[in-house]
Design a protein around this motif. Structure first.
Motif, short mmCIF file in Angstrom:
data_model
loop_
_atom_site.label_atom_id
_atom_site.label_comp_id
_atom_site.label_asym_id
_atom_site.label_seq_id
_atom_site.Cartn_x
_atom_site.Cartn_y
_atom_site.Cartn_z
N VAL A 66 0.78 -0.85 0.05
CA VAL A 66 -0.10 0.09 0.15
C VAL A 66 0.94 1.21 -0.39
O VAL A 66 0.88 2.05 -0.17
CB VAL A 66 -1.14 0.10 1.04
N HIS A 67 1.85 1.49 -0.49
CA HIS A 67 2.81 2.29 -0.45
C HIS A 67 3.87 2.37 -1.36
O HIS A 67 5.50 1.62 -0.56
CB HIS A 67 3.32 2.38 0.91
N VAL A 68 3.80 2.91 -2.66
CA VAL A 68 5.02 3.05 -3.49
C VAL A 68 5.04 3.84 -3.85
O VAL A 68 4.06 4.86 -4.13
CB VAL A 68 5.24 1.32 -4.16
N HIS A 69 6.29 4.23 -5.34
CA HIS A 69 6.24 5.00 -5.70
C HIS A 69 7.28 5.21 -7.46
O HIS A 69 8.50 5.35 -7.34
CB HIS A 69 7.18 6.97 -4.75
N LEU A 70 6.11 4.83 -7.45
CA LEU A 70 6.41 4.28 -9.65
C LEU A 70 6.88 6.02 -10.11
O LEU A 70 5.56 6.59 -10.04
CB LEU A 70 5.67 3.38 -10.11
N PHE A 158 -5.34 10.18 2.25
CA PHE A 158 -4.56 10.54 1.67
C PHE A 158 -3.32 11.46 3.09
O PHE A 158 -3.65 10.99 4.09
CB PHE A 158 -6.16 12.75 2.54
N LYS A 159 -2.30 11.17 2.03
CA LYS A 159 -0.76 11.59 3.03
C LYS A 159 -0.43 13.10 3.58
O LYS A 159 -0.76 13.54 2.67
CB LYS A 159 -0.02 10.15 2.40
N LEU A 160 -0.02 12.92 4.81
CA LEU A 160 -0.17 14.41 4.98
C LEU A 160 1.23 14.96 5.19
O LEU A 160 2.08 13.54 5.85
CB LEU A 160 -0.74 15.35 5.63
N VAL A 247 2.43 6.60 8.42
CA VAL A 247 3.72 5.29 7.11
C VAL A 247 5.37 5.09 7.93
O VAL A 247 5.57 5.85 8.18
CB VAL A 247 4.17 6.30 5.66
N HIS A 248 5.55 4.04 6.57
CA HIS A 248 7.10 4.15 7.49
C HIS A 248 8.00 4.41 8.68
O HIS A 248 8.53 5.08 8.75
CB HIS A 248 8.29 5.07 5.88
N LEU A 249 6.98 3.72 9.98
CA LEU A 249 7.24 4.38 10.98
C LEU A 249 8.86 3.08 10.55
O LEU A 249 8.89 2.42 10.97
CB LEU A 249 6.90 3.15 12.15
N THR A 326 6.01 -1.15 1.27
CA THR A 326 7.67 -1.58 1.37
C THR A 326 8.36 0.29 0.67
O THR A 326 9.69 0.20 1.05
CB THR A 326 8.83 -1.75 -0.44
N ASP A 327 7.29 1.06 0.86
CA ASP A 327 8.45 2.05 0.33
C ASP A 327 8.89 2.76 -0.49
O ASP A 327 9.79 3.10 -0.76
CB ASP A 327 8.24 2.91 1.72
N HIS A 328 8.36 1.38 -1.62
CA HIS A 328 9.70 2.04 -2.89
C HIS A 328 9.77 2.75 -3.47
O HIS A 328 8.82 3.46 -4.19
CB HIS A 328 8.80 0.56 -3.76
ZN ZN Z 1 6.47 7.58 0.48
#
Ligand code: ZN
Ligand code: URP
Ligand code: ZN
Length: 472
Positions: A66-70, A158-160, A247-249, A326-328
């Motif tokens: 649920v957390h990737v950046h392509l 929504f990411k802040l 996220v990404h703790l 992953t925060d890929h």
């Molecule tokens: Zn990220």
């Protein structure tokens, strides 16, 4: 004739437990989970169904990352190196069948344009199903109003950012206002919880002293400032009456705050990532030159001597950490090199989209997690928290037929020669794991069959996500 598949003789693993069972797929959905050797299985075996031999394999729901950046443009010089095509294919190789990326509303741009642009970039490119969150970089009357339209488009999270002043940062008032809208609508606020204002002071002071190497990226983003921001986010969510997803703790200090909030019954959730479980400041970030900058991500890799990694594994076991994503956000060496003389110029992010399921299965092998908990944190809970409950992350009748045949006995070594991610090195080079996805099915279609890619870009569909029900 219906398109029937029968996976026979495997061990079905759900978040609720493991059992010997046969799985029937009818078209795009799972039709039945049958007791082994049932008459129905026999009837299907003698019919026209495609029979898949599941013996010796776990039959698990496709992973949900649920957390990737392509293909994320981080700066004019650096865009994350996996495209929607290469990233979704690499994910499938590792047993992940659902991704959630981000539409990014940068300062001065509209939410509507950000969503349209991102949907356009992904359209027709993906080998597996995908959804979008909205990253909000400019909270004001109009963008708050636009959160309603985003929800109608299936963007229910929504990411802040409490980090990155001058770029994505929101102040506490902006965060509170966005949380109030999320609370009204039942949407989920995702928080990048690091105190960016204080971090920027520390970064500039370090560089002024000539401390420009990659380890200073970590030393100027102390765990205490992740703990502080997490506490502030939790309290703002309390005031707004909103659920919160951190996220990404990466730090024990932040987990302590999550535990505190959950113990008093608050709807606070957090994810960690494989890099924070396995890699460390001393062994990976504190290296000279290219080796060091390859490991720059935010929050940073944490000191093993402070026990962060062990604490995070414990948090996964005790359900204080709910999800592993992953925060890929990978960059090739040419882009990472931008920060070789000044860590602040390095594009932030690492690549792990292909290895998440294996690295977490390794946690099962090492006795850190139970088998059902592996499925829970990698598939079932992420699906539930992000409005895909019942559809993804579970082997059950009516769910999408996103199914992985996972061989728990294969030992293999991760590295750049063999991976399918578009990165010219691997932060996982030489890591040996036991367990590997052999066959991966997405909505009833093979994507990987016996370790051969047989999928296609464009198979993946955009997921209009529901309001996350368990949070209401
Ligand atoms: Zn990220
Ligand atoms: O270093 C990271 N995590 N890069 C991706 C952007 C973010 O903050 O998630
Ligand atoms: Zn972030």
């Amino acid at each position: 004739m219906a398109d029937l598949k029968l996976i026979a003789g495997g061990t079905v693993v759900n978040a609720t437990g493991a059992l010997e069972a046969d799985v029937v797929i009818d078209g795009e959905q799972i039709a039945a989970v049958l007791a082994p050797n049932s008459e129905l299985t026999a009837a299907l075996t003698s019919g026209n169904a495609d029979i898949i031999d599941g013996r010796g394999h776990y039959v698990v729901p496709g992973g949900v990352d649920v957390h990737v950046h392509l293909q994320l443009p981080m700066s004019p010089e650096a865009t994350s190196s996996d495209s929607f095509e290469t990233g979704t294919i690499a994910a499938a190789w590792g047993g992940t069948t659902t991704l959630i990326d981000f539409a990014g509303q940068i300062h001065g741009s509209s939410v509507h344009d950000a969503i349209e642009e991102r949907l356009g970039e992904a359209d027709g490119q993906c080998a597996i199903d995908y959804g979008l969150h909205l990253s909000m970089g400019d909270v004001h009357e109009q963008s708050l109003e636009d959160m309603h339209t985003a929800i109608n488009d299936g963007i229910t999270s929504f990411k802040l950012f409490m980090a990155y002043p001058g770029a994505w940062y929101s102040d506490d008032g902006q965060i509170l206002r966005a949380m109030q809208v999320a609370s009204e609508q039942g949407a989920l606020v995702m928080m990048h919880a690091e105190n960016g204002i204080a971090i920027d002071v520390l970064r500039d002071q370090a560089v002024a002293r000539g401390q420009t190497g990659s380890v200073w990226h970590g030393r100027t983003r102390p765990a205490a400032l992740e703990g502080e921001a997490s506490h502030r986010a939790i309290q703002l969510a309390t005031v707004a009456g909103a659920p919160l997803y951190i996220v990404h703790l990466s730090a024990a200090d932040a987990l302590e705050q999550v535990v505190w909030a959950r113990d008093r019954g608050q709807n606070v959730f957090a994810e960690t990532c494989p890099q924070y479980l396995y890699l460390s400041l001393e062994e990976h970030l504190d290296q000279e030159g290219q080796a060091g900058v390859r490991h720059i991500c935010s929050p940073p890799l944490r000191a093993r001597s402070d026990g962060h990694q062990d604490t995070l594994w414990t948090g996964l076991r005790t359900d204080d950490l709910s999800v592993v994503s992953t925060d890929h956000c990978p960059f090739c060496d040419a882009e990472k090199r931008l920060g070789i003389d000044d860590f602040r110029q390095t594009p932030n992010g690492l690549g792990a989209i292909e290895h998440r399921m294996d690295l977490l299965h390794q946690g099962v092998v090492q006795g850190e997690l139970s088998l059902p908990r592996w499925v829970d944190v990698c598939a079932t809970t992420p699906a539930r928290l992000f409005g895909l409950q019942g559809r993804k992350g579970v082997i059950a009748p009516g769910a999408d037929a996103d199914v992985v045949l996972y061989d728990p006995s294969i030992t293999h070594t991760l590295g750049a020669t063999d991976h399918h991610m578009n990165i010219d090195y691997s932060v996982w080079e030489g890591t040996t794991v036991t367990g590997q996805a052999q066959t991966v099915i997405s909505r009833g279609e093979y994507v990987i069959k016996d370790r051969t890619f047989v999928g296609r870009s464009g198979h993946g569909q955009y997921l209009k996500r529901a309001i996350p029900e368990p949070l209401r």
